[in-house]
Scaffold this motif. Structure first.
Motif, PDB file in Angstrom:
ATOM      1  N   ALA A  83       2.457   7.905  17.032  1.00  0.00           N
ATOM      2  CA  ALA A  83       4.127   8.640  16.773  1.00  0.00           C
ATOM      3  C   ALA A  83       4.253   9.503  18.228  1.00  0.00           C
ATOM      4  CB  ALA A  83       3.852   9.783  15.709  1.00  0.00           C
ATOM      5  N   GLY A  84       4.315   9.677  18.639  1.00  0.00           N
ATOM      6  CA  GLY A  84       4.991  10.111  19.975  1.00  0.00           C
ATOM      7  C   GLY A  84       5.611   8.529  20.564  1.00  0.00           C
ATOM      8  N   ASP A  85       5.346   7.802  21.265  1.00  0.00           N
ATOM      9  CA  ASP A  85       5.326   6.450  21.844  1.00  0.00           C
ATOM     10  C   ASP A  85       6.379   5.944  20.946  1.00  0.00           C
ATOM     11  OD1 ASP A  85       4.291   7.544  24.245  1.00  0.00           O
ATOM     12  OD2 ASP A  85       2.222   5.756  23.182  1.00  0.00           O
ATOM     13  N   MET A  86       6.605   6.392  19.107  1.00  0.00           N
ATOM     14  CA  MET A  86       6.867   5.692  18.695  1.00  0.00           C
ATOM     15  C   MET A  86       8.116   6.090  18.547  1.00  0.00           C
ATOM     16  SD  MET A  86       6.751   4.403  14.645  1.00  0.00           S
ATOM     17  CE  MET A  86       6.676   6.308  14.076  1.00  0.00           C
ATOM     18  N   VAL A  87       7.851   7.995  18.491  1.00  0.00           N
ATOM     19  CA  VAL A  87       9.475   7.998  18.446  1.00  0.00           C
ATOM     20  C   VAL A  87      10.304   7.821  19.796  1.00  0.00           C
ATOM     21  CG1 VAL A  87       9.946  10.784  18.118  1.00  0.00           C
ATOM     22  CG2 VAL A  87       9.023   9.475  16.637  1.00  0.00           C
ATOM     23  N   ALA A  88       9.797   8.348  20.494  1.00  0.00           N
ATOM     24  CA  ALA A  88      10.337   7.649  22.390  1.00  0.00           C
ATOM     25  C   ALA A  88      10.940   6.518  22.543  1.00  0.00           C
ATOM     26  CB  ALA A  88       9.004   8.022  23.035  1.00  0.00           C
ATOM     27  N   ALA A  89       9.984   5.365  21.854  1.00  0.00           N
ATOM     28  CA  ALA A  89      10.690   4.361  22.108  1.00  0.00           C
ATOM     29  C   ALA A  89      12.728   4.203  20.963  1.00  0.00           C
ATOM     30  CB  ALA A  89      10.050   3.255  21.413  1.00  0.00           C
ATOM     31  N   PHE A  90      12.808   4.239  19.966  1.00  0.00           N
ATOM     32  CA  PHE A  90      13.715   4.053  19.511  1.00  0.00           C
ATOM     33  C   PHE A  90      14.853   6.212  19.751  1.00  0.00           C
ATOM     34  CE2 PHE A  90      10.720   2.890  16.853  1.00  0.00           C
ATOM     35  CZ  PHE A  90      11.129   1.405  17.087  1.00  0.00           C
ATOM     36  N   THR A  91      14.209   7.387  20.469  1.00  0.00           N
ATOM     37  CA  THR A  91      15.170   7.901  20.921  1.00  0.00           C
ATOM     38  C   THR A  91      15.235   7.989  22.414  1.00  0.00           C
ATOM     39  OG1 THR A  91      13.172   9.533  20.700  1.00  0.00           O
ATOM     40  CG2 THR A  91      14.582   9.062  18.507  1.00  0.00           C
ATOM     41  N   TYR A 140       6.548  -0.606  20.682  1.00  0.00           N
ATOM     42  CA  TYR A 140       7.327  -0.448  19.678  1.00  0.00           C
ATOM     43  C   TYR A 140       8.474  -0.949  19.592  1.00  0.00           C
ATOM     44  CZ  TYR A 140       4.016   1.335  16.154  1.00  0.00           C
ATOM     45  OH  TYR A 140       2.852   1.041  15.470  1.00  0.00           O
ATOM     46  N   SER A 141       9.568  -1.337  19.232  1.00  0.00           N
ATOM     47  CA  SER A 141      11.062  -1.449  19.619  1.00  0.00           C
ATOM     48  C   SER A 141      11.905  -2.041  18.545  1.00  0.00           C
ATOM     49  CB  SER A 141      10.900  -2.770  20.682  1.00  0.00           C
ATOM     50  OG  SER A 141       9.966  -4.211  19.715  1.00  0.00           O
ATOM     51  N   ILE A 142      12.846  -2.185  18.296  1.00  0.00           N
ATOM     52  CA  ILE A 142      14.294  -2.779  17.104  1.00  0.00           C
ATOM     53  C   ILE A 142      13.675  -4.320  17.166  1.00  0.00           C
ATOM     54  CG2 ILE A 142      15.569  -2.911  16.284  1.00  0.00           C
ATOM     55  CD1 ILE A 142      15.463  -0.335  16.744  1.00  0.00           C
ATOM     56  N   ARG A 143      12.953  -4.758  17.257  1.00  0.00           N
ATOM     57  CA  ARG A 143      12.807  -6.584  17.197  1.00  0.00           C
ATOM     58  C   ARG A 143      11.515  -6.518  16.726  1.00  0.00           C
ATOM     59  NH1 ARG A 143      14.200 -10.792  19.253  1.00  0.00           N
ATOM     60  NH2 ARG A 143      15.610 -10.158  20.510  1.00  0.00           N
ATOM     61  N   ALA A 144      10.530  -5.368  17.218  1.00  0.00           N
ATOM     62  CA  ALA A 144       9.023  -5.518  16.805  1.00  0.00           C
ATOM     63  C   ALA A 144       9.107  -5.183  15.030  1.00  0.00           C
ATOM     64  CB  ALA A 144       7.867  -4.353  17.026  1.00  0.00           C
TER      65      ALA A 144
END
Length: 328
Positions: free
Chosen positions: A213-221, A90-94
């Motif tokens: 959720a865990g990896d996704m939240v970490a990607a943005f925080t 996950y990323s902002i670009r995605a």
């Protein structure tokens, strides 16, 4: 508390069923992903983007009201809510590419983007990298801002704070943990209803969300990508009408950062709301609609009239005046 209509008294904890009267829930294919949206109205498209670990109900008090003047779509972003949750990096670009896929699906060459927190980051990223698709930008307590030399440290501290609050709710979620997370978002905890808690709890407890959720939240925080941060250099390239809306009691990025961002974005307007936290659209919907609805109407009226100033409906039109208000 005033109603979303802006005049009559509204009971604390108005049901979602009442707030969403006249709207519809749709599932669309955005790129290859099944995407949920709550929609209302007709006219120029407005897309509402929620925060990290959020969902379309972030905008439950806003879709129908803004839908009086626009075709409004509050979407579950990729990996969130009831939209598909692929096992990707996950990323902002995605997330931004998913929003572009949604615009393609609804046949919108461009749209007004209103993003809150993470949604504000995604919306501004699109304004920087895909300006031809963004008719106007509203960033509501937006994330991802790194406007000066101290920005990296502040971004790290805020990211850690958001990650800690969110992870506590996601780790073996309970209704009590979810309520604590939601109350952290607002200035007045009494606006967090049992219905809102139950909605988010059901999403947090779903196996597909728990898997990503865990990896996704970490990607943005805790692991934001430097190339995706909203630096002063990138903000200065935004060329669409822009409103930066903040709150004095925002628990994440302090309001002077939002005000500084508005000074960097060419001709942006800044507004500061009082007595509201991270979710002004939910906590103070009448004032939110006056500010954001007024801004959007001024943009469309200005374009029709060959100008970009306000249309006299009370919307924010003068950056200098609004910044003076913020400094009080």
């Amino acid at each position: 508390m005033t109603s979303a209509e802006g005049g009559t008294a509204q009971p604390q904890g108005n049901s979602f069923w009442v707030d969403l009267l006249g709207t519809e829930v749709r599932y669309r294919q955005a790129s290859s992903y099944r995407t949920r949206s709550i929609e209302a109205g007709a006219g120029e498209p407005v897309v509402l983007l929620h925060g990290v670990s959020g969902h379309a109900e972030t905008w439950v008090r806003n879709v129908a009201v803004l839908g009086r003047d626009f075709r409004v779509h509050a979407i579950d972003m990729l990996g969130h809510g009831f939209t598909d949750k692929p096992q990707i990096e996950y990323s902002i670009r995605a997330l931004a590419e998913h929003v572009l896929g949604f615009l393609d699906e609804i046949g919108a060459s461009r749209a007004h983007l209103v993003g809150q927190s993470l949604g504000g980051w995604v919306a501004a990223f699109l304004a920087v990298h895909h300006p031809e698709r963004v008719a106007s930008l509203v960033s509501v307590t937006g994330a991802g801002l790194q406007v000066d030399a101290d920005g990296a440290t502040l971004t790290e501290n805020v990211g850690r704070q958001v990650a800690e609050a969110t992870t506590k709710a996601l780790d073996t979620p309970t209704r009590e943990k979810v309520r604590t997370r939601l109350e952290w978002l607002v200035h007045d905890p009494s606006v967090v209803t049992d219905e809102l808690v139950e909605t988010r709890y059901r999403i947090y407890a779903s196996p597909d969300f728990a898997a990503t959720a865990g990896d996704m939240v970490a990607a943005f925080t805790s692991r934001p990508r430097p190339e995706e941060l909203l630096t002063a250099e990138r903000l200065a390239t935004i060329n669409c009408p822009t409103l930066v809306l903040w709150t004095r009691q925002n628990p994440t990025m302090p309001w002077p950062v939002g005000e500084a961002a508005s000074r960097i974005i060419p001709d942006a307007t800044f507004r500061l709301m009082e007595d509201a936290g991270h979710w002004p659209q939910f906590e103070k919907p009448a004032e939110f609609h006056a500010v954001v609805g007024g801004f959007l109407r001024s943009v469309t009226a200005g374009r029709r009239g060959g100008r970009t100033d306000g249309d006299g409906d009370g919307g924010p039109t003068d950056p200098a005046t609004n910044r003076q208000r913020a400094a009080r």
